[in-house]
Design an enzyme around this catalytic site. Structure first.
Site, PDB file in Angstrom:
ATOM      1  N   LYS A  68       0.825  -1.208   0.000  1.00  0.00           N
ATOM      2  CA  LYS A  68       0.000   0.000   0.000  1.00  0.00           C
ATOM      3  C   LYS A  68       0.863   1.263   0.000  1.00  0.00           C
ATOM      4  O   LYS A  68       0.608   2.202  -0.772  1.00  0.00           O
ATOM      5  CB  LYS A  68      -0.954  -0.014   1.208  1.00  0.00           C
ATOM      6  CG  LYS A  68      -1.963  -1.158   1.165  1.00  0.00           C
ATOM      7  CD  LYS A  68      -2.937  -1.103   2.326  1.00  0.00           C
ATOM      8  CE  LYS A  68      -2.306  -1.508   3.632  1.00  0.00           C
ATOM      9  NZ  LYS A  68      -1.942  -2.954   3.658  1.00  0.00           N
ATOM     10  N   THR A  69       1.874   1.289   0.860  1.00  0.00           N
ATOM     11  CA  THR A  69       2.763   2.455   0.896  1.00  0.00           C
ATOM     12  C   THR A  69       3.548   2.575  -0.408  1.00  0.00           C
ATOM     13  O   THR A  69       3.729   3.674  -0.938  1.00  0.00           O
ATOM     14  CB  THR A  69       3.732   2.341   2.086  1.00  0.00           C
ATOM     15  OG1 THR A  69       2.977   2.266   3.300  1.00  0.00           O
ATOM     16  CG2 THR A  69       4.660   3.551   2.149  1.00  0.00           C
ATOM     17  N   ASP A 113      -1.063   6.823   6.428  1.00  0.00           N
ATOM     18  CA  ASP A 113      -1.084   5.405   6.751  1.00  0.00           C
ATOM     19  C   ASP A 113      -1.949   5.189   7.991  1.00  0.00           C
ATOM     20  O   ASP A 113      -2.124   6.098   8.804  1.00  0.00           O
ATOM     21  CB  ASP A 113       0.346   4.918   7.009  1.00  0.00           C
ATOM     22  CG  ASP A 113       0.472   3.408   6.934  1.00  0.00           C
ATOM     23  OD1 ASP A 113      -0.505   2.752   6.515  1.00  0.00           O
ATOM     24  OD2 ASP A 113       1.536   2.886   7.294  1.00  0.00           O
ATOM     25  N   THR A 162      -5.468  -1.291   7.205  1.00  0.00           N
ATOM     26  CA  THR A 162      -5.639  -2.737   7.328  1.00  0.00           C
ATOM     27  C   THR A 162      -6.998  -3.081   7.918  1.00  0.00           C
ATOM     28  O   THR A 162      -7.332  -4.262   8.031  1.00  0.00           O
ATOM     29  CB  THR A 162      -4.543  -3.325   8.229  1.00  0.00           C
ATOM     30  OG1 THR A 162      -4.595  -2.679   9.514  1.00  0.00           O
ATOM     31  CG2 THR A 162      -3.159  -3.111   7.621  1.00  0.00           C
ATOM     32  N   ARG A 221       6.489  -8.187   1.819  1.00  0.00           N
ATOM     33  CA  ARG A 221       7.337  -7.748   2.931  1.00  0.00           C
ATOM     34  C   ARG A 221       7.971  -8.947   3.634  1.00  0.00           C
ATOM     35  O   ARG A 221       9.147  -8.931   3.979  1.00  0.00           O
ATOM     36  CB  ARG A 221       6.530  -6.907   3.926  1.00  0.00           C
ATOM     37  CG  ARG A 221       7.362  -6.362   5.086  1.00  0.00           C
ATOM     38  CD  ARG A 221       6.485  -5.582   6.043  1.00  0.00           C
ATOM     39  NE  ARG A 221       5.911  -4.404   5.397  1.00  0.00           N
ATOM     40  CZ  ARG A 221       4.882  -3.713   5.888  1.00  0.00           C
ATOM     41  NH1 ARG A 221       4.300  -4.105   7.010  1.00  0.00           N
ATOM     42  NH2 ARG A 221       4.428  -2.639   5.262  1.00  0.00           N
TER      43      ARG A 221
END
Length: 353
Positions: A68-69, A113, A162, A221
């Site tokens: 997302k980032t 975020d 999330t 990640r």
């Protein structure tokens, strides 16, 4: 809208190291996976550039670690604008946002975020900024407090969460583009691992990359984190090449099994099976038994366990599935047809009597 180069600093990535940042793709075309999301974003970007308008407000949601980032930063790069980043917990009062909003130039991106953790007063402050590109600044406190309206340049708010369900309906409605990011299949993760291995100057075979991808929980990640640990193992215990056998030995040492389950996953499932007879068990009770934060269990571990069929979540709580019992060599309690944690099929009460 004039084009300019995006400038990023280490502060843009508060939770990651520079090594993590170096593995990020530089263009949207280099971003692996999430094909439908990328296609939709590409159309929106090209349309906005053609109209010389800012991109519509964007909301990304899904489990952590899926990009997302990264996508927010790629949007800025593709639009040729700058990006300012912050997070929901950091913003305690409207004044915390005033400086960021008033310093944005036309078309710039403000990335928030964990946007589901915004305080209500911050949400109310953002609404006119998102819709009318203006902010109302309080000059004093009390019943006769005065406010001053300030215009801000048209900008794009990109939110990441999330916990999509925790966003208020008015906030969700103000995003023109809403995309969910899903777990990655092993083939996509293998491509990411191969690319990252090249950046890290690590030799890997196709089989080794795929073996690592299968155990990476469907999350880039995690894949990159495991890649660095397996690289260390290969350097010390092998010839430095990530072959299948080397990856298997390294992940066995790291307590990551063939399903991608790590030590904490095993603890969660075994606690449900042993301490709560397979469930159902409430989230808070499970968290206390594990000594772990309930939010971490729900946001980090549960999505993968549920997707892979090791756990079910119902109104009465969490239940370990027959697959979980099989994984740990335990006889499942549903041999007569009932689900684990529920009465056998033949003994279930008639709810209509």
């Amino acid at each position: 809208m004039a084009k300019r180069t995006e400038i990023t600093t280490p502060e843009v990535l508060p939770r990651e190291s520079r090594a993590d940042a170096s593995l990020r793709p530089g263009r949207l075309s280099d971003f692996v996976g999430q094909g439908k999301v990328k296609a939709g974003l590409r159309i929106s970007i090209e349309a906005a550039i053609a109209r010389k308008e800012p991109l519509d407000h964007v909301l990304f949601h899904g489990p952590p670690g899926l990009g997302k980032t990264t996508l927010a930063m790629l949007l800025a790069r593709e639009m040729g604008v700058s990006i300012t980043t912050t997070s929901g917990p950091v913003l305690e009062k409207p004044a915390d946002l005033v400086g960021a909003l008033t310093n944005l130039r036309a078309g710039d991106i403000l990335f928030i975020d964990e946007i589901h953790r915004l305080r209500p007063v911050i949400e109310e402050f953002l609404y006119p900024a998102m819709e009318d590109f203006r902010v109302e600044v309080r000059l004093s406190e009390g019943p006769k407090a005065q406010t001053m309206t300030m215009a801000v340049e048209p900008f794009t708010l990109v939110g990441a969460t999330t916990r999509f369900g925790l966003l208020t309906a008015p906030m969700r409605a103000r995003f023109g583009i809403t995309d969910r990011l899903d777990f990655y299949p092993p083939a996509d993760l293998a491509r990411i691992i191969t690319r990252s291995a090249g950046i890290l100057e690590v030799k890997t075979t196709a089989g080794g990359a795929y073996e690592l991808a299968k155990r990476a929980r469907g999350t880039p990640r995690v894949a990159n984190r495991l890649l660095r640990r397996v690289r260390d193992y290969a350097q010390v215990r092998a010839d430095g090449v990530l072959e299948v056998a080397v990856v298997q030995d390294a992940l066995e040492l790291l307590d990551v099994d063939e399903y991608g389950l790590d030590g904490m996953d095993a603890r969660i499932l075994m606690t449900i099976i042993d301490n709560f007879e397979g469930g159902p068990v409430g989230l808070n009770s499970l968290a206390v038994a594990l000594g772990e934060d309930a939010g971490t269990i729900e946001e980090v571990y549960e999505p993968f366990l549920i997707q892979k069929g090791f756990m079910m979540r119902g109104p009465r709580g969490r239940v370990a599935t027959a697959k979980a019992y099989t994984r740990f060599g335990r006889p499942a309690p549903d041999e007569t047809g009932g689900a684990p944690g529920l009465p056998p099929t033949g003994n279930q009460p008639n709810l209509f009597n």
